[in-house]
Structure formats: C-alpha cells, structure tokens
Design a protein around this motif. Structure first.
Motif, PDB file in Angstrom:
ATOM      1  N   PRO A  66       0.823  -1.204   0.000  1.00  0.00           N
ATOM      2  CA  PRO A  66       0.000   0.000   0.000  1.00  0.00           C
ATOM      3  C   PRO A  66       0.863   1.262   0.000  1.00  0.00           C
ATOM      4  N   PRO A  67       0.568   2.181  -0.911  1.00  0.00           N
ATOM      5  CA  PRO A  67       1.340   3.425  -0.946  1.00  0.00           C
ATOM      6  C   PRO A  67       0.839   4.387   0.127  1.00  0.00           C
ATOM      7  N   GLY A  68       1.723   5.184   0.634  1.00  0.00           N
ATOM      8  CA  GLY A  68       1.306   6.223   1.557  1.00  0.00           C
ATOM      9  C   GLY A  68       0.805   7.421   0.785  1.00  0.00           C
ATOM     10  N   GLY A  74       2.691   8.022  -3.753  1.00  0.00           N
ATOM     11  CA  GLY A  74       1.243   7.952  -3.545  1.00  0.00           C
ATOM     12  C   GLY A  74       0.501   9.036  -4.306  1.00  0.00           C
ATOM     13  N   ARG A  75       1.046  10.247  -4.347  1.00  0.00           N
ATOM     14  CA  ARG A  75       0.416  11.333  -5.108  1.00  0.00           C
ATOM     15  C   ARG A  75       0.459  11.035  -6.610  1.00  0.00           C
ATOM     16  N   THR A  76       1.559  10.483  -7.073  1.00  0.00           N
ATOM     17  CA  THR A  76       1.660  10.121  -8.492  1.00  0.00           C
ATOM     18  C   THR A  76       0.654   9.028  -8.833  1.00  0.00           C
ATOM     19  N   LEU A  77       0.513   8.055  -7.942  1.00  0.00           N
ATOM     20  CA  LEU A  77      -0.475   7.000  -8.169  1.00  0.00           C
ATOM     21  C   LEU A  77      -1.888   7.578  -8.206  1.00  0.00           C
ATOM     22  N   LEU A  78      -2.184   8.496  -7.301  1.00  0.00           N
ATOM     23  CA  LEU A  78      -3.506   9.125  -7.295  1.00  0.00           C
ATOM     24  C   LEU A  78      -3.745   9.881  -8.605  1.00  0.00           C
ATOM     25  N   ALA A  79      -2.734  10.593  -9.096  1.00  0.00           N
ATOM     26  CA  ALA A  79      -2.869  11.293 -10.378  1.00  0.00           C
ATOM     27  C   ALA A  79      -3.124  10.297 -11.503  1.00  0.00           C
ATOM     28  N   LYS A  80      -2.393   9.197 -11.503  1.00  0.00           N
ATOM     29  CA  LYS A  80      -2.559   8.182 -12.543  1.00  0.00           C
ATOM     30  C   LYS A  80      -3.975   7.598 -12.491  1.00  0.00           C
ATOM     31  N   ILE A  83      -6.534  10.021 -13.833  1.00  0.00           N
ATOM     32  CA  ILE A  83      -6.494  10.080 -15.301  1.00  0.00           C
ATOM     33  C   ILE A  83      -7.125   8.827 -15.904  1.00  0.00           C
ATOM     34  N   VAL A  84      -6.958   7.692 -15.249  1.00  0.00           N
ATOM     35  CA  VAL A  84      -7.604   6.459 -15.720  1.00  0.00           C
ATOM     36  C   VAL A  84      -9.123   6.616 -15.692  1.00  0.00           C
ATOM     37  N   VAL A  85      -9.662   7.222 -14.639  1.00  0.00           N
ATOM     38  CA  VAL A  85     -11.108   7.457 -14.563  1.00  0.00           C
ATOM     39  C   VAL A  85     -11.554   8.379 -15.696  1.00  0.00           C
ATOM     40  N   VAL A  86     -10.786   9.428 -15.968  1.00  0.00           N
ATOM     41  CA  VAL A  86     -11.089  10.334 -17.080  1.00  0.00           C
ATOM     42  C   VAL A  86     -11.050   9.569 -18.409  1.00  0.00           C
ATOM     43  N   LEU A  87     -10.041   8.712 -18.571  1.00  0.00           N
ATOM     44  CA  LEU A  87      -9.924   7.896 -19.782  1.00  0.00           C
ATOM     45  C   LEU A  87     -11.156   7.023 -19.977  1.00  0.00           C
ATOM     46  N   VAL A  88     -11.574   6.351 -18.932  1.00  0.00           N
ATOM     47  CA  VAL A  88     -12.727   5.446 -19.034  1.00  0.00           C
ATOM     48  C   VAL A  88     -13.992   6.229 -19.374  1.00  0.00           C
ATOM     49  N   ALA A  89     -14.203   7.350 -18.704  1.00  0.00           N
ATOM     50  CA  ALA A  89     -15.405   8.155 -18.977  1.00  0.00           C
ATOM     51  C   ALA A  89     -15.385   8.697 -20.407  1.00  0.00           C
ATOM     52  N   GLY A  90     -14.265   9.252 -20.822  1.00  0.00           N
ATOM     53  CA  GLY A  90     -14.163   9.776 -22.186  1.00  0.00           C
ATOM     54  C   GLY A  90     -14.281   8.689 -23.241  1.00  0.00           C
ATOM     55  N   SER A  91     -13.739   7.523 -22.935  1.00  0.00           N
ATOM     56  CA  SER A  91     -13.813   6.407 -23.889  1.00  0.00           C
ATOM     57  C   SER A  91     -15.234   5.877 -24.019  1.00  0.00           C
ATOM     58  N   ALA A  92     -15.988   5.939 -22.946  1.00  0.00           N
ATOM     59  CA  ALA A  92     -17.395   5.525 -23.026  1.00  0.00           C
ATOM     60  C   ALA A  92     -18.146   6.440 -23.989  1.00  0.00           C
ATOM     61  N   VAL A  93     -17.873   7.737 -23.905  1.00  0.00           N
ATOM     62  CA  VAL A  93     -18.501   8.690 -24.825  1.00  0.00           C
ATOM     63  C   VAL A  93     -18.060   8.404 -26.259  1.00  0.00           C
ATOM     64  N   ARG A  94     -16.764   8.161 -26.456  1.00  0.00           N
ATOM     65  CA  ARG A  94     -16.233   7.864 -27.797  1.00  0.00           C
ATOM     66  C   ARG A  94     -16.899   6.610 -28.377  1.00  0.00           C
ATOM     67  N   LEU A 136       3.276   8.393 -16.371  1.00  0.00           N
ATOM     68  CA  LEU A 136       3.084   8.276 -14.921  1.00  0.00           C
ATOM     69  C   LEU A 136       3.485   6.889 -14.423  1.00  0.00           C
ATOM     70  N   ALA A 137       3.216   5.875 -15.214  1.00  0.00           N
ATOM     71  CA  ALA A 137       3.618   4.517 -14.825  1.00  0.00           C
ATOM     72  C   ALA A 137       5.133   4.406 -14.764  1.00  0.00           C
ATOM     73  N   GLU A 138       5.802   5.047 -15.698  1.00  0.00           N
ATOM     74  CA  GLU A 138       7.263   5.051 -15.701  1.00  0.00           C
ATOM     75  C   GLU A 138       7.797   5.734 -14.440  1.00  0.00           C
ATOM     76  N   VAL A 139       7.176   6.831 -14.068  1.00  0.00           N
ATOM     77  CA  VAL A 139       7.579   7.540 -12.844  1.00  0.00           C
ATOM     78  C   VAL A 139       7.358   6.649 -11.625  1.00  0.00           C
ATOM     79  N   LEU A 140       6.225   5.959 -11.598  1.00  0.00           N
ATOM     80  CA  LEU A 140       5.937   5.069 -10.465  1.00  0.00           C
ATOM     81  C   LEU A 140       6.934   3.921 -10.383  1.00  0.00           C
ATOM     82  N   ALA A 141       7.294   3.399 -11.538  1.00  0.00           N
ATOM     83  CA  ALA A 141       8.187   2.242 -11.557  1.00  0.00           C
ATOM     84  C   ALA A 141       9.642   2.608 -11.282  1.00  0.00           C
ATOM     85  N   HIS A 142      10.045   3.780 -11.754  1.00  0.00           N
ATOM     86  CA  HIS A 142      11.474   4.102 -11.687  1.00  0.00           C
ATOM     87  C   HIS A 142      11.806   5.423 -10.998  1.00  0.00           C
TER      88      HIS A 142
END
Length: 143
Positions: A66-68, A74-80, A83-94, A136-142
């Motif tokens: 679990p990230p703090g 943890g802040r980077t994960l929250l941002a990611k 953005i995933v939620v935005v992606l899913v919502a926008g993709s549903a519209v698309r 963001l995934a790259e930042v989280l990983a490395h």
C-alpha cells in the motif's frame, strides 16, 4: 515469480491500446480508411484491454504494497488513477459516438464533418491520455 508475467501482460496490453488508438486516430484523420468497421472492432479490444489493465494493475499494486498518500509515489499513483477514470469516462462517450454513427451510416465519409472531426479527435485524445498514463507509470516504476 508470478509478478513478471502479470507486469508483462500489463505492458503489452497498454502497448496494444496505445498503438490501436494511434492508428485509428491517424487513419480517420488522414482518410486512410473509410470504413467504421475497424473502429467498431477495436472498441471490443479496447474495452477488453481496459479490463486486463485494471486486473493486472491491481495485481501489480498488490505486489508493491500500500502506498502512503503523503508520499510522492502515492500522489503520483492518485494522479494516474484519476487520469484512468477520465480515460474510461471519455472512452465511453467515444464508443457511444461510434456506435450511434455506425447505426446511421456505413462509412466514415458518410458521417457529417463535425462527427468525423469529433471521432478522429476522440481517438487522438485517447492515445494522448494513454501516453500520459504510460509516463506516470514510468515515474511510479522508476522514480
């Protein structure tokens, strides 16, 4: 040992989604394809891929612990995740736009120009958002 195949599946799925949305964006933007069929077929891959990404992403997160929320990670994960939620919502519209358009006409060129531009831009925006998630995934990983 099971973490490596899960991470590999996660990365390969993301690559397929980034590649697919980029190809559709370019193809519809440039007029390289006139059919709505590739877009409709890709939507099945896209939504299946989103499911795989969510499942493997949760598995990857579980392996990391679990990230703090007060940490940079943890802040980077929250941002990611936001953005995933935005992606899913926008993709549903698309997806709904493509399905409705396909119910009315047979080819991309038969769509009104505003719908053509909107659909092309929707695929472009999807590709851009996916690339942002990759960064963001790259930042989280490395770090």
């Amino acid at each position: 040992m099971a973490a490596l195949p899960i991470r590999t599946l996660h990365v390969l799925t993301m690559a397929a989604l980034v590649g697919g949305t980029t190809v559709l964006w370019y193809s519809y933007r440039s007029g390289a394809i006139d059919s709505l069929v590739p877009g409709r077929q890709f939507e099945w891959l896209f939504w299946g891929g989103v499911g795989v990404l969510v499942l493997t992403g949760v598995g990857n997160l579980g392996a990391l612990g679990p990230p703090g929320p007060g940490t940079d990670w943890g802040r980077t994960l929250l941002a990611k995740l936001t953005i995933v939620v935005v992606l899913v919502a926008g993709s549903a519209v698309r997806t709904l736009l493509l399905v409705q358009a396909g119910d009315r006409v047979n080819t991309f060129d038969d769509l009104p120009p505003t719908i053509q531009r909107t659909l092309s831009r929707a695929y472009g925006a999807t590709a851009a958002i996916l690339l942002g998630i990759v960064v963001l995934a790259e930042v989280l990983a490395h770090g």
